[in-house]
Design an enzyme around this catalytic site. Sequence first.
Site, short mmCIF file in Angstrom:
data_model
loop_
_atom_site.label_atom_id
_atom_site.label_comp_id
_atom_site.label_asym_id
_atom_site.label_seq_id
_atom_site.Cartn_x
_atom_site.Cartn_y
_atom_site.Cartn_z
N SER A 161 0.86 -1.20 0.00
CA SER A 161 0.00 0.00 0.00
C SER A 161 0.88 1.23 0.00
O SER A 161 1.99 1.21 0.55
CB SER A 161 -0.88 0.02 1.26
OG SER A 161 -1.49 1.29 1.41
N TYR A 164 -1.60 -0.47 10.50
CA TYR A 164 -1.76 -0.84 9.09
C TYR A 164 -0.53 -0.39 8.30
O TYR A 164 0.04 -1.18 7.52
CB TYR A 164 -3.03 -0.20 8.52
CG TYR A 164 -3.28 -0.55 7.05
CD1 TYR A 164 -3.64 -1.84 6.67
CD2 TYR A 164 -3.18 0.42 6.06
CE1 TYR A 164 -3.88 -2.15 5.33
CE2 TYR A 164 -3.41 0.13 4.73
CZ TYR A 164 -3.76 -1.16 4.36
OH TYR A 164 -3.98 -1.47 3.04
P1 NDP Z 1 -11.22 -6.46 0.30
O1 NDP Z 1 -11.55 -6.43 1.76
O2 NDP Z 1 -12.21 -5.92 -0.67
O3 NDP Z 1 -10.85 -7.96 -0.14
C1 NDP Z 1 -9.88 -8.65 0.60
C2 NDP Z 1 -9.58 -9.97 -0.05
O4 NDP Z 1 -8.57 -10.61 0.75
C3 NDP Z 1 -10.79 -10.87 -0.09
O5 NDP Z 1 -10.75 -11.67 -1.24
C4 NDP Z 1 -10.61 -11.71 1.16
O6 NDP Z 1 -11.16 -13.01 1.05
C5 NDP Z 1 -9.09 -11.85 1.21
N1 NDP Z 1 -8.67 -12.13 2.57
C6 NDP Z 1 -8.67 -11.29 3.63
N2 NDP Z 1 -8.27 -11.93 4.73
C7 NDP Z 1 -8.04 -13.22 4.35
C8 NDP Z 1 -7.61 -14.36 5.04
N3 NDP Z 1 -7.36 -14.36 6.35
N4 NDP Z 1 -7.44 -15.50 4.33
C9 NDP Z 1 -7.69 -15.54 2.99
N5 NDP Z 1 -8.12 -14.48 2.30
C10 NDP Z 1 -8.28 -13.33 2.98
O7 NDP Z 1 -9.82 -5.71 0.17
P2 NDP Z 1 -9.10 -5.01 -1.08
O8 NDP Z 1 -9.38 -5.74 -2.32
O9 NDP Z 1 -9.37 -3.57 -0.99
O10 NDP Z 1 -7.56 -5.19 -0.63
C11 NDP Z 1 -6.73 -6.17 -1.19
C12 NDP Z 1 -5.29 -5.82 -0.83
O11 NDP Z 1 -4.99 -4.50 -1.31
C13 NDP Z 1 -4.99 -5.80 0.66
O12 NDP Z 1 -3.70 -6.31 0.89
C14 NDP Z 1 -5.06 -4.32 1.01
O13 NDP Z 1 -4.28 -4.01 2.15
C15 NDP Z 1 -4.47 -3.73 -0.26
N6 NDP Z 1 -4.81 -2.33 -0.47
C16 NDP Z 1 -6.11 -1.92 -0.65
C17 NDP Z 1 -6.40 -0.59 -0.85
C18 NDP Z 1 -7.77 -0.06 -1.04
O14 NDP Z 1 -7.95 1.15 -1.02
N7 NDP Z 1 -8.77 -0.91 -1.28
C19 NDP Z 1 -5.32 0.41 -0.87
C20 NDP Z 1 -4.00 -0.11 -0.68
C21 NDP Z 1 -3.77 -1.44 -0.49
P3 NDP Z 1 -12.46 -13.50 1.89
O15 NDP Z 1 -13.49 -12.45 1.81
O16 NDP Z 1 -12.83 -14.78 1.18
O17 NDP Z 1 -12.00 -13.76 3.28
#
Ligand code: NDP
Length: 237
Positions: free
Chosen positions: A132, A146
Amino acid sequence: MVTLSDKKALVLGGSRGIGAAIVERLTADGAKTTFTYGSSAEAAEALANKTGAQTLQADSADRNAVSQLIADQGPLDVLVVNAGIGVLGHSLELDPDDVDKMIDINVRGPYHAAVDAARQMPDGGRIVIIGSVNGDRMPFPGGAAYGMTKSAVQGMVRGLARDFGDRNITVNSVQPGPVNTDLNPEDGPMKDTMHSFMAIKRHAQPEEIAGMVAYLVGPEAAIVTGAQHTIDGGFGA
Ligand code: NDP
């Protein structure tokens, strides 16, 4: 573009948001793709049906489960670690268990997954971790934990790139700014604050992040390694 036609890819955390867009892009580019989900079984099933990717349940906080899953996959050409959580709150008030859970999923998860995947990865393999821009810049209160996890990604990417460079395996992070997902909806309460830090004042769409990942795992990026690739509308500028 079918740039990944003979490639085998694993995306950790692919059921929703940025991870789902990455699964869509990698499959469209021709990779034989598997992705994990934590709790969103329905979304994972729908995405698997739509893309032809395979899906498996694995909690990214569970090192042994992910390690076993990676071993079972056999040699992977591409590993993308997207699974991540973001719990914001003043450091004096944030639940310590939430902080530790973030460290488990955002730091321990990607590190061990990258190392486990590299054991079997052929020469020229690609590892991408979704970090991020908050690894570089935390311009509001409540993001210490975070931001810490995303800064840790930077260090692991630099070090692992050195460890695997002799095999032409690249290790990079993609550092998004605000992206329109369940984690950070573009019409959410933080919208105006976030946009005030940006040169281009809008959330990115998940597909835009997936495009950068596609470049890093594609044939043109063989010499790109050990680097953080920021895609943030100027949030960190
Ligand atoms: P979402 O919350 O929309 O999606 C998160 C994804 O990660 C889901 O598919 C979820 O799966 C999976 N996930 C979370 N925890 C687990 C776990 N314990 N085991 C397996 N899968 C897991 O998040 P984003 O798409 O926004 O974020 C994705 C990445 O991008 C993250 O690393 C986040 O920190 C990073 N990011 C996001 C930003 C944003 O503004 N959105 C900005 C900067 C970085 P499930 O629901 O099946 O558990």
